[in-house]
Design a protein around this motif. Structure first.
Motif, PDB file in Angstrom:
ATOM      1  N   LYS A  79       0.830  -1.206   0.000  1.00 16.87           N
ATOM      2  CA  LYS A  79       0.000   0.000   0.000  1.00 16.87           C
ATOM      3  C   LYS A  79       0.867   1.259   0.000  1.00 16.87           C
ATOM      4  N   VAL A  82       1.515   2.459  -3.408  1.00 17.65           N
ATOM      5  CA  VAL A  82       0.346   3.082  -4.027  1.00 17.65           C
ATOM      6  C   VAL A  82       0.182   4.504  -3.500  1.00 17.65           C
ATOM      7  N   ARG A  94     -10.004   4.107  -8.462  1.00 15.64           N
ATOM      8  CA  ARG A  94      -8.690   3.579  -8.809  1.00 15.64           C
ATOM      9  C   ARG A  94      -8.645   2.058  -8.888  1.00 15.64           C
ATOM     10  N   VAL A  96      -5.619  -0.820  -9.142  1.00 17.30           N
ATOM     11  CA  VAL A  96      -4.167  -0.974  -9.031  1.00 17.30           C
ATOM     12  C   VAL A  96      -3.779  -2.337  -9.599  1.00 17.30           C
ATOM     13  N   SER A 107      -7.382  -1.577  -4.738  1.00 19.51           N
ATOM     14  CA  SER A 107      -8.212  -0.801  -5.659  1.00 19.51           C
ATOM     15  C   SER A 107      -9.356  -0.167  -4.893  1.00 19.51           C
ATOM     16  N   LEU A 176      -3.676   2.402 -12.235  1.00 20.89           N
ATOM     17  CA  LEU A 176      -2.296   2.524 -11.776  1.00 20.89           C
ATOM     18  C   LEU A 176      -1.572   1.203 -11.990  1.00 20.89           C
ATOM     19  N   ILE A 178       1.669  -0.801 -11.677  1.00 18.77           N
ATOM     20  CA  ILE A 178       2.949  -0.795 -10.995  1.00 18.77           C
ATOM     21  C   ILE A 178       3.751  -1.984 -11.498  1.00 18.77           C
TER      22      ILE A 178
END
Ligand SMILES: Nc1ncnc2c1ncn2[C@@H]1O[C@H](COP(=O)(O)OP(=O)(O)OP(=O)(O)O)[C@@H](O)[C@H]1O
Ligand SMILES: [Mg+2]
Lengths: 444, 257
Positions: A79, A82, A94, A96, A107, A176, A178
């Protein structure tokens, strides 16, 4: 066997091993699409310098190494990463993804407005594949290079976004991605499908960041459908680590009186290639396509854009700007094609580059292909340095030389940055870019 | 406050200023006139510190210090201001932003604190009024898309904000309509004070009707070939430069012979 062919074979073998475990494997239409993409991939292989569209971008460094997909359940759930990536002062819906795979726990999409779906593509494929059958792969069409074909052959996860007719989404939807969440050599293949139904409006952020400096490959494909009278603002931000590789494709179709705005910002990555293909299919369709790349070191960024004016009274305004430090290299190829019956097309395309180092290099190739006679088309490209007269002007007002250069550099990109929505994102990027620029100054 | 002695300047290997002398005392307004290409802008640029000018001999002393050793921004911070003959367009940099940076740079170097937003805006509004400019000019990019006259007015606006000690105005009157000329002249007169020096480079007597100079100099052949009071400007307007250049040529010949 050539290096390219060997690399292709390695990925094909991985595909063979994984095929039955991919999301919703066994769904006939999907199996069929994956296997024909696999065949296309085998045929296309990875691009080489002999390929006109890849003449200035050598992917040898990418195919030298075999990247591997993450395990289906990676368990990554940091986290802190994020939060670190979040844009201050900006509230978003969002999703993720860790190396391309959705992380539901990180998310945040629970309070979406009615008529809006924002979910993982894999989930969607498993639970409601019928909803995707007519759409997935439709806008991409025949892949034109191996990376896109590879993405289609695997289709594993990504975002599915659908905005129902007439719905106006109140906050940006943030995807997002990653990468490098699991050490060296990860492969991420995000596949996004974005559908704006008639009259809807949304802002979408497609963001790519790295969890670590590990070398990884992201090969993303986004398909974006903007139906009649809809408006989409799509920001694509590439901020991955300086060791990462990123190949991103965006394929959009714009309907009657619909408006598509997209800003592609590239700050990170060792080698980045962005393909943008926009079809203006109906009268009154409009596209505003902007790009900004701020690169240094040995970064290589390649933006390829293609705009097809397929109907009368369509508009495309395209503006890409680049700032290059160090030994960075940028490539821009912009292609606008005005089809015979696309009368009263209004198309403008610009690519301007600012070289802040004598060792940086740009290849820019604007290209207009016009088959209609009643059109307004213009294009321009430039590669230059900071204006000496402007530097002196600022200094004569008491501004220190370094600050003067900084002001002019900021000024150079201001018009593109101003297009980004919403304001906090603009400020965040300005801040990021300021930091990159001062790091680049210190490096020299 | 400004003493120029025997200044010789080359540009691209060509001698442009050839032994120029000039003395400006606090409170004085000097007008420099002279034919096109005689080196007026060269002089202005050398005072402001622009690159590309090779000073081969002579000195420029400003407030008792050697000016030539200072970077342009340092000169500006010490109170030197150049209103450009051709103000530069700077896309993407808002006028108000430049003003703030410039003013803060000048104030900081004087050991004063930066103005807070309220005081800054107050000062800016006051000067906008003085120069009869609309507030929207603040938010436009510096000189970008400005008309010729607007650019000149913007130079004087900047000067009004920065309140320099020594202002060199290079043909600020060229390209101004009659009303604008009065407004700009007002702006210049507002700056006139016993501790400031002003140098006006101009081709026209007209400006000098509004900003009355204490001294008028004619620059030709890289030197000040004649100095006088206001009436010299009137005479030039009537007779052109021919008669002075002839005199100057005679003088050079006499010196050589
Ligand atoms: N950068 C340069 N390169 C070459 N020549 C130059 C340069 N700058 C000035 N010159 C030359 O020096 C001479 C003096 O120019 P300057 O601009 O000082 O004249 P001026 O007196 O201001 O003229 P005007 O009244 O037309 O503004 C001219 O012959 C000009 O061509
Ligand atoms: Mg001049």
């Amino acid at each position: 066997m050539s290096r390219s062919a060997a690399a292709t074979e390695a990925y094909l073998a991985a595909h063979q091993a994984l095929a039955s475990m991919l999301p919703a494997a066994g769904t006939p239409w999907l199996d069929h699409r994956r296997s024909s993409a696999r065949d296309q991939f085998r045929e296309l292989g990875f691009p080489t310098l002999r390929d006109e569209q890849w003449k200035y971008t050598n992917v040898r460094s990418i195919i030298r190494q075999a990247f591997t997909l993450p395990p289906a359940e990676s368990g990554w759930m940091d986290k802190g990463q994020v939060d670190a990536a979040a844009v201050p002062g900006m509230d978003t819906y969002r999703l993720v993804f860790a190396d391309g795979i959705l992380v539901p726990q990180l998310s945040r999409c629970d309070d979406l407005p009615k008529g809006v779906t924002v979910t993982g593509l894999a989930d969607m494929l498993r639970t409601d594949p019928g909803r995707l059958e007519g759409e997935l792969g439709e806008l991409l069409g025949e892949p034109t290079h191996g990376f896109n074909a590879m993405n289609s052959a695997f289709v594993c996860d990504g975002a599915f976004v659908e905005i129902g007719p007439g719905v106006v989404v109140d906050r940006p939807i943030e995807l997002l991605f990653i990468s490098a969440t699991g050490g060296e050599g990860r492969l991420a293949l995000p596949r996004n499908l974005v559908l704006l139904r008639a009259g809807s409006q949304a802002t979408l952020h497609e963001r790519y960041v790295s969890a670590s400096p590990a070398r990884c490959l992201t090969s993303a494909v986004s398909e974006v459908l903007i139906e009649d009278d809809a408006k989409l603002h799509l920001e694509r931000l590439q901020e991955e680590s300086e060791r990462s590789f990123h190949i991103g494709g965006l394929f959009a179709e714009v309907g009657r009186n619909a408006c598509f705005t997209t800003n592609a910002v590239t700050l990170g990555g060792a080698l980045v290639r962005n393909d943008l293909v926009v079809n203006l299919n109906e009268e009154g369709a409009e596209a505003r396509l902007n790009g900004l790349y701020v690169v240094g070191g040995r970064q290589h960024v390649d933006n390829h854009t293609q705009v097809f004016h397929n109907s009368p009274r369509t508009t495309s305004h395209e503006r890409y700007k680049g700032i290059l430090n160090g030994h960075a290299r940028a490539v821009f190829r912009g292609h606008i094609r005005v089809q015979p019956d696309a009368q009263q097309t209004d198309a403008v395309q610009n690519n301007h580059n600012l070289l802040l180092s004598p060792d940086a290099e740009v290849d820019t190739m604007p290209q207009l292909e016009i088959y209609a006679d009643d059109v307004k088309c213009a294009h321009g490209a430039s590669v230059g340095q900071l204006d000496k007269d402007a530097i002196f002007y600022l200094r004569s007002r008491g501004v220190a030389e370094a600050e003067a250069r900084h002001m002019l550099t900021r000024g150079f990109m201001a018009d593109v940055l101003d297009e980004l929505e919403p304001l906090p994102l603009r400020q965040y990027l300005q801040h990021r870019i300021d930091r990159l620029m001062s790091a680049a100054r210190e490096a020299t | 406050m400004l003493t120029i002695h025997n200044l010789k300047v080359r540009v691209d290997g060509k001698t442009i200023l050839n032994g120029l002398d000039l003395e400006v005392r606090p409170g004085e307004v000097h007008a420099i006139m002279g034919p096109n290409g005689s080196g007026k802008s060269t002089l202005a640029n050398v005072i402001a510190g622009r690159d590309g000018y090779e000073v081969t001999s002579g000195t420029i002393t400003y407030q008792g210090r050697d000016l030539l050793g200072l970077a342009p921004e340092e000169r500006a911070r010490q109170g030197v201001f150049l209103a450009f003959q051709y103000p530069v367009e700077i896309p993407g940099v808002a006028n108000v932003y430049l003003l703030k940076e410039a003013l803060n740079a000048v104030r900081t170097s004087r050991g004063e604190s930066e103005l807070d937003a309220m005081d800054f805006l107050k000062r800016v509004r006051e000067k906008l009024q003085l120069l009869e400019m609309k507030e929207e000019f603040l938010y436009r990019s510096v000189n970008e898309g400005f008309s010729g006259g607007e650019k000149k007015r913007n130079e004087i606006f900047q000067m009004a904000i920065l309140e320099p000690k020594l202002a060199i105005l290079d043909e600020t009157d060229s390209g101004l309509d009659i009303d604008a000329l009065k407004v700009v002249a007002n702006g210049i007169n507002a700056l006139r004070s016993p501790d400031r020096g002003i140098v006006l480079v101009t081709h026209y007597q007209r400006l000098l009707d509004y900003v009355v100079p204490d001294h008028v100099h004619v620059l030709a052949g890289g030197q000040v070939v004649r100095s006088g009071n206001r009436s010299l400007a009137v005479e030039l307007e009537e007779r052109g430069y021919g008669w002075i250049e002839n005199h100057a040529a005679d003088a050079v010949r006499a010196e050589a012979g």
